[in-house]
Write a protein that holds these residues in place. Structure first.
Motif, PDB file in Angstrom:
ATOM      1  N   UNK A  75      81.461  68.673 -94.201  1.00  0.00           N
ATOM      2  CA  UNK A  75      81.702  67.601 -95.188  1.00  0.00           C
ATOM      3  C   UNK A  75      81.788  66.247 -94.496  1.00  0.00           C
ATOM      4  N   UNK A  76      82.523  66.191 -93.394  1.00  0.00           N
ATOM      5  CA  UNK A  76      82.693  64.929 -92.669  1.00  0.00           C
ATOM      6  C   UNK A  76      81.363  64.415 -92.113  1.00  0.00           C
ATOM      7  N   UNK A  77      80.463  65.337 -91.784  1.00  0.00           N
ATOM      8  CA  UNK A  77      79.169  64.950 -91.208  1.00  0.00           C
ATOM      9  C   UNK A  77      78.088  64.794 -92.272  1.00  0.00           C
ATOM     10  N   UNK A  78      78.456  64.966 -93.526  1.00  0.00           N
ATOM     11  CA  UNK A  78      77.512  64.770 -94.609  1.00  0.00           C
ATOM     12  C   UNK A  78      76.476  65.870 -94.747  1.00  0.00           C
ATOM     13  N   UNK A  79      76.853  67.070 -94.332  1.00  0.00           N
ATOM     14  CA  UNK A  79      75.909  68.200 -94.408  1.00  0.00           C
ATOM     15  C   UNK A  79      76.014  68.915 -95.731  1.00  0.00           C
TER      16      UNK A  79
END
Length: 154
Positions: free
Chosen positions: A150-154
């Motif tokens: 989520x933090x890496x936008x995956x």
């Protein structure tokens, strides 16, 4: 069994950018010379498992991309190369000591530096972040994977 892994690579040896440029954006994860890490690849990793691609022993260690395990384990050829850095005189083709898996790029991400990782309560129990951990491959829990993705936008 875990289906998510953190795999460390020294970017001077092989970086996320090297994986981006690799044929089919896939590489053999060679040179692992720790029995626990070898056993993870040999016994536990499965095709399709998720991988956090982590740069270690560099100015800004951390996660630099997402990948997938792309093969079952097979012998690491570098153990047989007498002139190579990973040669093992006790290994034979009949009884190889070191195994590897192929890893395929999913996405190069923004860096998530080690210091950022340490700042998240959600990652406080992550094996890679434990003091004294030197393993080049560690399992990642579902909760840790989902949080990082989520933090890496995956």
């Amino acid at each position: 069994m875990p289906s998510h892994w953190l795999m460390k690579s020294e970017p001077d040896e092989f970086s996320i950018d090297d994986l981006v440029r690799a044929p089919k954006q896939t590489t053999a994860w060679f040179g692992v010379r720790n029995y626990t890490a070898r056993n993870f690849m040999r016994d536990d990793m499965r095709i399709g498992d998720d991988v956090l691609f982590y740069h270690s022993s560099c100015e800004v260690p951390g996660i630099y991309g997402l990948a997938k395990v792309a093969s079952t384990a097979y012998p690491d050829e570098s153990q047989f190369d007498r002139k190579g850095d990973y040669f093992d005189p006790k290994a034979t083709r009949e009884s190889p000591r070191w195994m590897l898996v192929d890893v395929k790029l999913v996405k190069k991400t923004r860096p998530m530096p080690l210091e950022e990782m340490r700042g998240y309560r959600e990652l406080s129990k992550m094996l890679t972040l434990r003091r004294g951990n030197r393993l080049s491959i560690t399992p990642v829990t579902d909760a840790e994977w989902n949080f990082i993705a989520r933090k890496l936008g995956a």
